[in-house]
Motif scaffolding. Structure first.
Motif, PDB file in Angstrom:
ATOM      1  N   PRO A  30      54.383  57.906  43.322  1.00 55.23           N
ATOM      2  CA  PRO A  30      53.426  56.802  43.495  1.00 55.23           C
ATOM      3  C   PRO A  30      53.014  56.656  44.955  1.00 55.23           C
ATOM      4  O   PRO A  30      53.845  56.774  45.859  1.00 55.23           O
ATOM      5  CB  PRO A  30      54.215  55.581  43.011  1.00 55.23           C
ATOM      6  CG  PRO A  30      55.645  55.957  43.172  1.00 55.23           C
ATOM      7  CD  PRO A  30      55.717  57.435  42.908  1.00 55.23           C
ATOM      8  N   LYS A  31      51.749  56.420  45.153  1.00 52.92           N
ATOM      9  CA  LYS A  31      51.225  56.327  46.523  1.00 52.92           C
ATOM     10  C   LYS A  31      50.262  55.138  46.623  1.00 52.92           C
ATOM     11  O   LYS A  31      49.322  55.015  45.832  1.00 52.92           O
ATOM     12  CB  LYS A  31      50.500  57.615  46.907  1.00 52.92           C
ATOM     13  CG  LYS A  31      50.079  57.680  48.361  1.00 52.92           C
ATOM     14  CD  LYS A  31      49.522  59.062  48.696  1.00 52.92           C
ATOM     15  CE  LYS A  31      49.258  59.214  50.180  1.00 52.92           C
ATOM     16  NZ  LYS A  31      48.768  60.567  50.546  1.00 52.92           N
ATOM     17  N   SER A  32      50.515  54.279  47.571  1.00 54.47           N
ATOM     18  CA  SER A  32      49.628  53.137  47.776  1.00 54.47           C
ATOM     19  C   SER A  32      48.297  53.601  48.358  1.00 54.47           C
ATOM     20  O   SER A  32      48.228  54.604  49.079  1.00 54.47           O
ATOM     21  CB  SER A  32      50.274  52.112  48.713  1.00 54.47           C
ATOM     22  OG  SER A  32      51.424  51.533  48.123  1.00 54.47           O
ATOM     23  N   PHE A 207      53.087  50.024  39.431  1.00 54.31           N
ATOM     24  CA  PHE A 207      51.773  50.019  40.089  1.00 54.31           C
ATOM     25  C   PHE A 207      51.162  48.633  39.946  1.00 54.31           C
ATOM     26  O   PHE A 207      51.189  48.025  38.873  1.00 54.31           O
ATOM     27  CB  PHE A 207      50.828  51.045  39.459  1.00 54.31           C
ATOM     28  CG  PHE A 207      51.277  52.465  39.599  1.00 54.31           C
ATOM     29  CD1 PHE A 207      51.099  53.160  40.790  1.00 54.31           C
ATOM     30  CD2 PHE A 207      51.893  53.114  38.536  1.00 54.31           C
ATOM     31  CE1 PHE A 207      51.525  54.476  40.915  1.00 54.31           C
ATOM     32  CE2 PHE A 207      52.314  54.428  38.648  1.00 54.31           C
ATOM     33  CZ  PHE A 207      52.138  55.108  39.843  1.00 54.31           C
ATOM     34  N   LEU A 208      50.609  48.141  41.045  1.00 56.63           N
ATOM     35  CA  LEU A 208      49.898  46.866  41.047  1.00 56.63           C
ATOM     36  C   LEU A 208      48.537  47.098  41.683  1.00 56.63           C
ATOM     37  O   LEU A 208      48.446  47.469  42.850  1.00 56.63           O
ATOM     38  CB  LEU A 208      50.682  45.817  41.839  1.00 56.63           C
ATOM     39  CG  LEU A 208      50.019  44.450  42.035  1.00 56.63           C
ATOM     40  CD1 LEU A 208      49.684  43.806  40.703  1.00 56.63           C
ATOM     41  CD2 LEU A 208      50.920  43.528  42.858  1.00 56.63           C
ATOM     42  N   LEU A 209      47.471  46.913  40.901  1.00 57.06           N
ATOM     43  CA  LEU A 209      46.103  47.143  41.374  1.00 57.06           C
ATOM     44  C   LEU A 209      45.410  45.802  41.580  1.00 57.06           C
ATOM     45  O   LEU A 209      45.483  44.918  40.714  1.00 57.06           O
ATOM     46  CB  LEU A 209      45.324  47.988  40.359  1.00 57.06           C
ATOM     47  CG  LEU A 209      45.992  49.295  39.908  1.00 57.06           C
ATOM     48  CD1 LEU A 209      45.074  50.057  38.954  1.00 57.06           C
ATOM     49  CD2 LEU A 209      46.367  50.160  41.101  1.00 57.06           C
ATOM     50  N   ILE A 210      44.750  45.644  42.721  1.00 61.95           N
ATOM     51  CA  ILE A 210      44.106  44.370  43.062  1.00 61.95           C
ATOM     52  C   ILE A 210      42.618  44.587  43.313  1.00 61.95           C
ATOM     53  O   ILE A 210      42.218  45.267  44.264  1.00 61.95           O
ATOM     54  CB  ILE A 210      44.758  43.730  44.296  1.00 61.95           C
ATOM     55  CG1 ILE A 210      46.259  43.531  44.067  1.00 61.95           C
ATOM     56  CG2 ILE A 210      44.086  42.394  44.606  1.00 61.95           C
ATOM     57  CD1 ILE A 210      46.975  42.883  45.217  1.00 61.95           C
ATOM     58  N   ALA A 226      54.681  44.016  52.207  1.00 66.91           N
ATOM     59  CA  ALA A 226      56.111  44.157  52.499  1.00 66.91           C
ATOM     60  C   ALA A 226      56.841  44.765  51.309  1.00 66.91           C
ATOM     61  O   ALA A 226      57.750  45.598  51.476  1.00 66.91           O
ATOM     62  CB  ALA A 226      56.697  42.789  52.850  1.00 66.91           C
ATOM     63  N   LEU A 227      56.466  44.369  50.106  1.00 64.01           N
ATOM     64  CA  LEU A 227      57.077  44.919  48.894  1.00 64.01           C
ATOM     65  C   LEU A 227      56.830  46.420  48.801  1.00 64.01           C
ATOM     66  O   LEU A 227      57.745  47.194  48.485  1.00 64.01           O
ATOM     67  CB  LEU A 227      56.500  44.213  47.666  1.00 64.01           C
ATOM     68  CG  LEU A 227      57.020  44.670  46.302  1.00 64.01           C
ATOM     69  CD1 LEU A 227      58.492  44.303  46.138  1.00 64.01           C
ATOM     70  CD2 LEU A 227      56.184  44.036  45.176  1.00 64.01           C
ATOM     71  N   ALA A 228      55.599  46.840  49.091  1.00 61.67           N
ATOM     72  CA  ALA A 228      55.266  48.264  49.029  1.00 61.67           C
ATOM     73  C   ALA A 228      56.030  49.053  50.088  1.00 61.67           C
ATOM     74  O   ALA A 228      56.523  50.164  49.823  1.00 61.67           O
ATOM     75  CB  ALA A 228      53.759  48.455  49.201  1.00 61.67           C
ATOM     76  N   ALA A 229      56.152  48.487  51.280  1.00 62.69           N
ATOM     77  CA  ALA A 229      56.856  49.182  52.358  1.00 62.69           C
ATOM     78  C   ALA A 229      58.335  49.361  52.049  1.00 62.69           C
ATOM     79  O   ALA A 229      58.944  50.383  52.399  1.00 62.69           O
ATOM     80  CB  ALA A 229      56.683  48.417  53.667  1.00 62.69           C
ATOM     81  N   ALA A 230      58.919  48.378  51.371  1.00 60.11           N
ATOM     82  CA  ALA A 230      60.359  48.423  51.080  1.00 60.11           C
ATOM     83  C   ALA A 230      60.689  49.273  49.852  1.00 60.11           C
ATOM     84  O   ALA A 230      61.861  49.543  49.595  1.00 60.11           O
ATOM     85  CB  ALA A 230      60.883  47.003  50.880  1.00 60.11           C
ATOM     86  N   ASN A 231      59.664  49.683  49.109  1.00 56.95           N
ATOM     87  CA  ASN A 231      59.914  50.402  47.854  1.00 56.95           C
ATOM     88  C   ASN A 231      59.078  51.670  47.726  1.00 56.95           C
ATOM     89  O   ASN A 231      58.575  51.987  46.646  1.00 56.95           O
ATOM     90  CB  ASN A 231      59.648  49.474  46.670  1.00 56.95           C
ATOM     91  CG  ASN A 231      60.636  48.346  46.562  1.00 56.95           C
ATOM     92  OD1 ASN A 231      61.707  48.497  45.981  1.00 56.95           O
ATOM     93  ND2 ASN A 231      60.277  47.194  47.126  1.00 56.95           N
TER      94      ASN A 231
END
Length: 638
Positions: A30-32, A207-210, A226-231
C-alpha cells in the motif's frame, strides 16, 4: 499583449494516472498518494475507476477477511453520487467526514467523556471572562449567563460515567449529544493518542480515500497524516483534490505542497470541461500560486471570454448586468444569453447575493462571528436549519392549505406527535394550537422577527430548539427542553465546519443580532443556498458546470475584508496587513480571492463574462492586460 495559448492534448492524455492510482491500492504494497486534479479533470471518474479495478483484483479476498476501503467526501450529495457510480458496494463504505468520524469513536464513551471533561472547562472559562468584562444586565450578558448555566449543568452531568449520541445528518440535543464540531475534534485527538484505535482503523480499513481533501478539516487531516506515517506498509491514505479549489477556512491550507516523502503524486492535467480560452484564463490565474497548467482538449471549442469594466457608483447594477448579457448574445451569436434561465450568475462573495436577494440583515448578523460565518454561507448551522428545514416548510404547507404537508412535517420533526405526547381525548389538539399560533404571527410582515417565531415555537413545544438558540428561550431556571426520545435520521443536511461553536460568547451575540432581523428573509435565503435563485457562489457550484457563466465582481457590495478582487486586479493598493502577510508567507485576501475567481471562471463550458465594478477603471484595465489574464480586445467599458 498576446496571451500564451493553452497547451492542447488528446482526450486520453491522463489515462496513465489511473494506472498509478491502481498501483498504490495494492494490499501487499500500500502506498499513500495525493492526486492533483484541477477543474474539469474527471477526478470522480478516476476515483470510480480505482474502486472498480480494486474490486476486480482484490475484492474477493477483502470480503473474506472483513477488510474494506473507506471513502470520505464532503457532503451527503457527493457521497450519494460516488456510491451510485460504484454500485453501492459494501466493500466501499462511502460517507461524509462526520459520519466516518462518528463510526470511529462511537464506542469509545470513556475517551469521549475524558476529552469533554478536559475541554468544556476551557469553554466555561472563556464565557466567564467575557461575562466579567461585559456590561451587566445587557442582552448579551443574559445570553452568556444562560450559556454558562448550560455548560455548568453539562459538566455536572459528566461527573459520572456516561454514554453519548450523535446524528451526523441533523441536530443533536441534550447533554449526551455531541456537536458536529466536537466529533471532528475528538476523532482527531483519539486517532493520535490511542494506539488501539489506530490498530482497529488500520486493520479494518487498510485504505482510506478522501475526496475534496483540500476542504477536509485540518485537524483531522493532520491526524490521518500521522496515522499513515506510523503505519507504512500496512495502511495508505489516498487524497483527491486541488489546493487552488480550497473553499472553506477549516481546510488544510498547505495540502498538496508538503506531501511526505515516499508518497505518489499523480497529476491529472487535462480539463475536459472548459473551452480553450477558459483553460487559458484558469492557467493565468493560478500561475502565481503553483505554476500548474492544465491542458485543453484538442477537440474543444475556442470559447469566448469578456471582461466588462463598470464604475463602482453605477446606479442600476442589475440593469448593467442585463446589458452585459445582451452584449454577450451579440458577441457569441448565442441568443440563449438573453434567457436568464440559461445563464448562471456567480458572485465572488455572499454579501452581494444577500443584498440583491433580500437577506442581507440576517447574513450580516451571523457573518460578524468568524465561528459562524462559514456555516452561515453554507446554510448548515443548526440554528439556521431550525428555520429553513422545520419552520419554513411547515408555514409553507399551512399557508397553502396543504393539510397533508403540515402533518408530514409534524411527523418528521415535532415532539408533539410522538407517542408519549399524544392524549386519548384529542391527540392532535396541541399540534393544531401550535400551528395556528405560528401562522397567526404574520411572518410576511417586516416587523415579525426570527425571535418572535422562535419564542412561539418554543412556547408551544412545536419543535426542539437547537443548542445555539436555546439560550434565548430557556426559562429563568436555565432548564433545557427535554431531549427527544430519538433523533430524526432522514434529514439531509450539509456537513458543519470545524469552526462552528454556536454557544460561544461571540456566537451568542451574533445569534441575538440574527434573531432580531425580519423572518421574511427566510424564503430568499432558502432559494439562494438551494441554488434555486438567479445567483450562485463559488461554494455552491464547485464541481458543477454551465454553458454560460456571468461573474459579478463588486467589492462594494461584498462588504468583506476577507476578499478583494480590486486588490487582485491591481485597482486598489495592498493594505499594510496584506503586505505583512505576504512577507511572512501567510494567506492574504488576494490569495483567497484568486482561488474563488479560479473556481467560478472554470465552471464555464462555452462562454464567460465578468463584470467588474471599480473606482479605478483605468488601473484595473491596465492590470488585467499586463498580468496576462485578458487581451485588450476582450475588455469593454460600460
Amino acid at each position: 499583449m498576446t496571451l500564451e495559448a493553452a497547451e492542447l492534448g488528446a482526450p486520453d492524455t491522463d489515462e496513465n494516472v489511473d494506472l498509478e492510482i491502481h498501483a498504490c491500492l495494492d494490499p501487499n504494497q500500500p502506498k499513500s498518494f495525493f492526486l492533483y486534479a484541477g477543474a474539469g479533470s474527471g477526478k470522480t471518474r478516476s476515483l470510480k475507476n480505482a474502486l472498480d479495478e480494486f474490486r476486480d483484483r482484490y475484492g474477493a479476498d477483502f470480503r473474506r477477511s472483513g477488510r474494506r476501503i473507506a471513502v470520505i467526501t464532503y457532503t451527503n450529495a457527493a457521497a450519494d453520487e460516488i456510491a451510485s457510480r460504484v454500485g453501492h458496494d459494501s466493500l466501499f463504505p462511502i460517507s461524509t467526514i462526520h459520519s466516518f468520524c462518528w463510526y470511529v469513536i462511537e464506542r469509545h464513551s470513556s475517551d469521549i467523556q475524558a476529552w469533554l471533561l478536559e475541554n468544556l472547562p476551557k469553554d466555561l472559562a472563556e464565557l466567564r471572562e467575557k461575562q466579567s468584562k461585559g456590561r451587566a444586565g445587557s442582552k448579551a450578558a443574559q445570553d452568556r449567563e444562560r450559556a454558562i448555566s448550560s455548560t455548568t449543568k453539562r459538566l455536572e452531568w459528566l461527573s459520572i460515567p456516561r454514554r453519548f449520541t450523535y446524528n451526523p445528518n441533523g441536530d443533536n440535543f441534550g447533554s449526551d449529544s455531541l456537536s458536529h464540531a466536537e466529533v471532528l475534534k475528538i476523532t482527531a485527538s483519539l486517532i493520535i493518542t490511542k494506539p488501539s484505535m489506530q490498530a482497529v482503523l488500520v486493520n479494518k480499513f487498510p485504505f482510506l480515500l478522501i475526496d475534496e481533501s483540500q476542504d477536509t478539516n485540518r485537524l483531522l487531516m493532520d491526524s490521518l497524516f500521522a496515522l499513515a506515517a506510523a503505519n507504512k506498509g500496512k495502511f495508505a491514505l489516498g487524497l483527491f483534490g486541488d489546493t487552488m479549489q480550497r473553499i472553506y477556512a477549516d481546510g488544510k491550507p498547505d495540502l498538496g505542497l508538503d506531501i511526505p516523502e515516499g508518497w505518489a503524486t499523480p497529476s491529472k492535467r487535462m480539463n475536459h470541461r472548459c473551452p480553450k480560452r477558459v483553460v487559458q484564463l484558469g492557467n493565468s490565474l493560478r500561475a502565481a500560486v503553483d505554476g500548474k497548467r492544465q491542458l485543453a482538449r484538442e477537440d474543444s471549442a475556442v470559447g469566448i471570454v469578456r471582461l466588462f469594466i463598470v464604475r463602482a457608483n453605477a446606479i442600476d447594477k442589475p440593469k448593467v448586468e442585463e446589458s452585459v448579457c445582451v452584449r454577450m448574445a451579440e458577441i457569441c451569436s448565442d441568443p440563449e444569453w438573453l434567457n436568464q434561465a440559461m445563464i448562471k450568475t456567480l458572485t465572488l462573495e455572499h454579501h452581494m447575493a444577500a443584498s440583491r436577494c433580500g437577506f442581507l440583515p440576517m447574513f450580516e448578523a451571523l457573518d460578524q462571528d468568524s465561528r459562524l460565518s462559514t456555516g452561515a454561507r453554507k446554510g448548515d448551522l443548526s440554528g439556521l436549519r431550525f428555520f429553513t428545514e422545520k419552520v419554513a416548510p411547515l408555514l409553507g404547507a399551512a399557508s397553502d392549505g396543504n393539510k397533508f404537508g403540515v402533518m408530514a412535517q409534524l411527523r418528521k420533526h415535532s415532539p408533539l406527535l410522538r407517542k408519549e405526547a399524544l392524549t386519548n381525548a384529542d391527540p392532535l389538539r396541541a399540534a393544531r394550537e401550535a400551528v395556528d399560533a405560528l401562522v397567526a404571527l404574520d411572518v410576511d410582515n417586516q416587523s415579525t422577527t426570527f425571535l418572535d417565531v422562535l419564542k412561539c415555537v418554543a412556547a408551544h413545544g412545536l419543535f426542539e430548539v437547537p443548542s445555539g438558540l436555546r439560550a434565548f428561550v430557556a426559562d429563568g431556571s436555565g432548564a433545557e427542553p427535554q431531549r427527544p426520545s430519538s433523533e430524526p435520521q432522514d434529514v439531509d443536511f450539509s456537513d458543519v465546519p470545524e469552526e462552528e461553536a454556536e454557544t460561544s460568547p461571540s456566537s451568542l451575540q451574533a445569534w441575538r443580532a440574527f434573531l432580531e432581523t425580519p423572518y421574511k428573509q427566510t424564503k430568499p435565503f432558502v432559494e439562494y443556498i438551494g441554488e434555486m435563485g438567479p445567483y450562485g457562489t463559488h461554494q455552491g457550484v464547485k464541481g458543477l458546470e454551465f454553458d454560460r457563466v456571468l461573474i459579478v465582481l463588486d467589492d462594494g457590495e461584498a462588504k468583506g475584508h476577507l476578499f478583494s478582487y480590486e486588490k487582485l486586479f491591481g485597482a486598489k493598493p495592498l493594505s499594510e496587513q496584506d503586505s505583512k502577510n505576504q512577507l511572512e508567507g501567510a494567506e492574504t485576501g488576494i490569495d483567497r480571492t484568486r482561488r474563488l475567481l479560479y473556481v467560478t471562471c472554470t465552471r464555464a463550458k462555452k462562454s464567460l463574462a465578468l463584470v467588474a465594478y471599480t473606482d479605478n477603471p483605468d488601473a484595473l484595465a491596465l492590470a488585467a492586460v499586463r498580468d496576462g489574464w485578458f487581451e485588450e480586445a476582450e475588455l469593454e467599458r460600460l
